[in-house]
Design an enzyme around this catalytic site. Structure first.
Site, PDB file in Angstrom:
ATOM      1  N   GLU A 143     -17.291  -3.847  24.370  1.00 45.28           N
ATOM      2  CA  GLU A 143     -16.695  -4.638  23.949  1.00 45.28           C
ATOM      3  C   GLU A 143     -15.245  -4.708  23.977  1.00 45.28           C
ATOM      4  O   GLU A 143     -14.376  -4.942  23.258  1.00 45.28           O
ATOM      5  CB  GLU A 143     -17.342  -6.141  23.839  1.00 45.28           C
ATOM      6  CG  GLU A 143     -18.298  -7.042  24.999  1.00 45.28           C
ATOM      7  CD  GLU A 143     -19.707  -6.304  25.388  1.00 45.28           C
ATOM      8  OE1 GLU A 143     -20.488  -6.838  26.082  1.00 45.28           O
ATOM      9  OE2 GLU A 143     -20.130  -5.449  24.483  1.00 45.28           O
ATOM     10  N   HIS A 183      -3.663   3.380  -3.254  1.00 46.50           N
ATOM     11  CA  HIS A 183      -3.748   2.924  -1.638  1.00 46.50           C
ATOM     12  C   HIS A 183      -2.931   1.773  -1.504  1.00 46.50           C
ATOM     13  O   HIS A 183      -2.491   1.426  -0.902  1.00 46.50           O
ATOM     14  CB  HIS A 183      -5.820   2.627  -1.591  1.00 46.50           C
ATOM     15  CG  HIS A 183      -5.547   2.338  -0.372  1.00 46.50           C
ATOM     16  ND1 HIS A 183      -5.825   3.090   1.424  1.00 46.50           N
ATOM     17  CD2 HIS A 183      -5.866   0.723   0.399  1.00 46.50           C
ATOM     18  CE1 HIS A 183      -5.592   1.623   1.914  1.00 46.50           C
ATOM     19  NE2 HIS A 183      -6.216   1.019   1.432  1.00 46.50           N
ATOM     20  N   HIS A 226     -28.364 -14.965  24.343  1.00 47.20           N
ATOM     21  CA  HIS A 226     -27.404 -14.729  25.359  1.00 47.20           C
ATOM     22  C   HIS A 226     -27.197 -16.070  25.775  1.00 47.20           C
ATOM     23  O   HIS A 226     -26.309 -15.741  26.272  1.00 47.20           O
ATOM     24  CB  HIS A 226     -28.523 -14.469  26.339  1.00 47.20           C
ATOM     25  CG  HIS A 226     -28.133 -12.973  26.284  1.00 47.20           C
ATOM     26  ND1 HIS A 226     -29.169 -12.538  24.911  1.00 47.20           N
ATOM     27  CD2 HIS A 226     -28.109 -12.144  27.513  1.00 47.20           C
ATOM     28  CE1 HIS A 226     -29.252 -10.532  25.828  1.00 47.20           C
ATOM     29  NE2 HIS A 226     -28.548 -10.623  26.597  1.00 47.20           N
ATOM     30  N   HIS A 256       0.785  -1.129   0.319  1.00 55.57           N
ATOM     31  CA  HIS A 256       0.301   0.573  -0.347  1.00 55.57           C
ATOM     32  C   HIS A 256       1.113   1.409  -0.438  1.00 55.57           C
ATOM     33  O   HIS A 256       1.259   1.787   0.863  1.00 55.57           O
ATOM     34  CB  HIS A 256      -0.432  -0.449   1.564  1.00 55.57           C
ATOM     35  CG  HIS A 256      -1.844  -1.383   1.146  1.00 55.57           C
ATOM     36  ND1 HIS A 256      -1.231  -2.303   1.575  1.00 55.57           N
ATOM     37  CD2 HIS A 256      -2.713  -1.008   1.413  1.00 55.57           C
ATOM     38  CE1 HIS A 256      -2.456  -3.381   2.002  1.00 55.57           C
ATOM     39  NE2 HIS A 256      -3.420  -2.230   1.057  1.00 55.57           N
TER      40      HIS A 256
END
Length: 667
Positions: free
Chosen positions: A424, A269, A486, A35
């Site tokens: 999280e 890129h 869950h 890149h």
């Protein structure tokens, strides 16, 4: 030659910067992979950072109070490798020429441990930003613990560069919001605003005002209109570093692929620019040297400037010597934690739980955690707003009485409990950053099904072999009424498939105590998978997290039942049913497949004899159990919403079902 008019600032021709640009371009061309666009556009920023602003020492890259640098957009790694080489780190031209080749120290994205000066492995976008937030938090926590009036031995900055891809990923949003909430001064984020992404112009997918977003987080925002203006870069860095009570965002406007026909084009890129465009760039940027040829005056310039930055190391050593003379015990403790050594005798009071009681492994885990935390002051951590459910709050009344806050808060960093919020993604990456920084032993906790949110960070902890402790509770259908959303089913198999990660699902309180001890002793990451429901406490002299016979072991046995976690209780009940029919079976608890497989073959055979027909029972997916058993009782679907006992009966994970499976094998 190009007209050096107002369109292109004179600094774009700086040989120190262009050496960095063309080391990247030439290595990527040679590899036919990489890149080049971002290394071309941010080379001036990296040059000014390494030579004029960042405190670092190529002769001792790991000295504790160095500044940390994170290249969050790891695809631009050649700009980092080139800067390390030019600065005088142990990175050779041969290393650069072998970029992206098998066995090269210059991997396709920065990997911690391959080269000096790489603080953390980056590549998955956004993770590096959140890693840097963790590093900055670790610096603040250690400063609060060890600095004394007139003696600042922890006082460094965390620098991180990122692009639009990093800021689009949710993990960076979570972490940056928390960084602003905590007021993490000393964290400087440079945003390379080049208006493109891999597929096309940024306008295809984004139109938000980044400055307003970060101001809303509580960050200080600096605008840098031209990243090729060295004086402007210096002013922006000075503005950012002057803020001590806020993290700083520098928005740098740059031109991807600058100096090439792909100037401001997204096609710069992700692919080499090739020999033809490279030749044009050499002419436009006035760099007449062949590939990998760096003039001696460039080395002299870079390394003399870097030597001035490294003088901070000598000055710190003098300050630390004065600190050691004034506070010898604190200095010894600082030496210990920064070297990653646990204190002597930390595991001597490993909790032992008496058989006969019933206690969930999450409750037992909380008790063990608190017991260890009293002896390991660097043990810190928290949960994603579920500490009351995961039982991971560090209750330390002795420290509270001494005036040390139990929680980490804005401008109060001496605490032990971290409040990550419902984040999280950020929690996982920040824990990795804290570990890479050094000096602390953090853990992160949430419900097991939400380990999916932090999986990229868990994977990176395994790739880097950082000693993270991931605490996952509510581990099965045993959590009950919350239902299939869950109740983790496939998660055990998924994490067991991850190289370098230890997964432990203890069967009782005593296995949980052993599991926590093993996690803290282990130099790599560990997932502790704990249950919500109460389980019988087993004999502490029988359980062994490496795999143990919990019941049986008699010569007349004709079968075995192997289980983990809460299903060991079911296996024991099934053994009793079989015994009533005259069938002798042993019950084996196998909390960690990784630890069991690491044992010598004779030891494995003594625990789980290969000649015994074996049934495995686990309230999870079957995948992988064929390595240990010929039969399986467990989950073959998602869960449901009902009380736990009803769910176990509904899904056929019962003593009767296990006994029937053993009889079927024997028949």
């Amino acid at each position: 030659m190009t007209d050096r008019g107002a369109v292109i600032p004179p600094d774009i021709y700086d040989p120190d910067v262009n050496a960095l640009r063309f080391l990247a371009v030439d290595a990527i061309n040679k590899a036919k992979s990489g890149h080049p666009g971002t290394p071309l556009d941010i080379a001036p920023v990296i040059h000014r950072l390494f030579t004029a602003h960042m405190r670092h020492d190529p002769a001792d890259p790991d000295w504790p109070d160095r500044d940390r640098f994170v290249l969050s957009g790891g695809h631009a790694c050649m700009v980092l490798y080139g800067a390390l080489h030019l600065s005088g780190y142990d990175v050779t031209l041969a290393d650069l020429e072998s970029f992206r080749q098998l066995g090269s120290r210059c991997a396709g994205h920065p990997e911690r441990g391959l080269l000096p000066g790489i603080e953390i492995t980056t590549g998955p976008l956004g993770q590096g930003v959140a890693n840097a937030v963790g590093m900055a938090l670790a610096e603040r926590m250690l400063a609060e613990r060890f600095n004394r009036d007139g003696h600042r031995i922890v006082d460094h900055r965390t620098w991180v560069t990122c692009g639009d891809g990093d800021l689009m990923e949710g993990v960076s949003t979570e972490a940056c919001a928390l960084a602003g909430h905590l007021g993490l001064g000393g964290l400087i984020l440079f945003y390379d605003d080049n208006n493109v992404t891999l597929d096309g112009p940024l306008s295809w997918s984004a139109s938000e005002e980044t400055a307003a977003r970060f101001l809303g987080y509580g960050w200080h925002v600096v605008r840098l209109d031209d990243v090729d203006d060295h004086a402007a870069i210096d002013r922006a860095f000075a503005d950012a570093t002057a803020r001590t009570d806020q993290p700083s965002l520098i928005i740098g406007h740059s031109h991807i692929g600058i100096g090439t026909p792909l100037h401001d084009n997204h096609k710069a890129h992700g692919s080499p620019i090739g020999p033809q465009y490279t030749a044009i760039a050499r002419e436009l940027l006035e760099w007449p040297y062949p590939p990998f040829d760096v003039p001696s005056q460039v080395y002299a310039s870079w390394r003399s400037d870097v030597a001035a930055r490294a003088a901070a190391h000598t000055e710190w050593q003098e300050r630390f010597a004065a600190y050691r003379a004034a506070y010898p015990e604190a200095a010894a403790e600082y030496d210990r934690v920064t070297r990653g050594r646990l204190p002597e005798g930390w595991a001597e009071k490993l909790p032992r739980f008496a058989p006969g009681a019933r206690i969930s492994t999450r409750e037992a885990g909380g008790s063990v955690l608190t017991a260890f935390a009293e002896r390991i002051p660097e043990l810190v951590g928290g949960a994603a707003d579920v500490e009351s459910s995961t039982k991971t709050r560090l209750e330390l009344p002795a420290e509270t009485a001494a005036g040390i806050a139990p929680d980490v808060e804005r401008a109060a960093f001496a605490g032990r409990t971290l409040h990550f919020g419902i984040r999280e993604h950020a929690m996982g990456a920040m824990v990795n950053g804290m570990l890479a920084h050094g000096g602390l032993r953090p853990f992160g906790a949430t419900f097991f099904c939400f380990s999916d949110y932090m999986r990229p960070a868990v994977r990176l902890s395994a790739l880097m072999q950082l000693p993270a402790v991931w605490v996952y509770t509510h581990d099965s259908i045993g959590l009950g009424e919350d239902g299939g959303t869950h109740q983790p089913v496939e998660h055990l198999a998924s994490l067991r498939a991850m190289p370098g990660l230890r997964v432990l699902r203890p069967a009782d309180a005593n296995e949980t105590a052993q599991a926590w001890r093993a996690a803290l002793e282990h130099p790599g990451p560990t997932a502790l998978v704990l249950c919500r429901q109460d389980l019988p406490v087993l004999d502490p002299d029988v359980v062994d997290i490496n795999g143990a016979v919990i019941a049986g072991g008699d010569p007349g046995e004709t079968a075995a039942i192997v289980a983990t976690g809460s299903e060991v209780e079911i296996a024991l009940a099934a053994r009793d049913l079989l015994a009533a029919d005259g069938i002798a079976a042993r019950v084996v608890s196998l909390p960690s497949w990784e630890l069991f497989k690491a044992r010598p073959p004779a030891e494995r055979a003594a625990v789980l004899p290969p000649e015994l027909p074996t049934v495995a029972v686990e309230a999870a997916a079957e995948l992988g159990w064929s390595a240990f058993a010929q039969g399986f009782v467990g989950m073959h679907s998602f869960g449901a919403s009902a009380p736990a006992p009803e769910l176990y009966a509904h899904f056929g994970i019962t003593p009767a079902a296990v006994a029937a499976a053993v009889r079927e094998l024997l028949s």
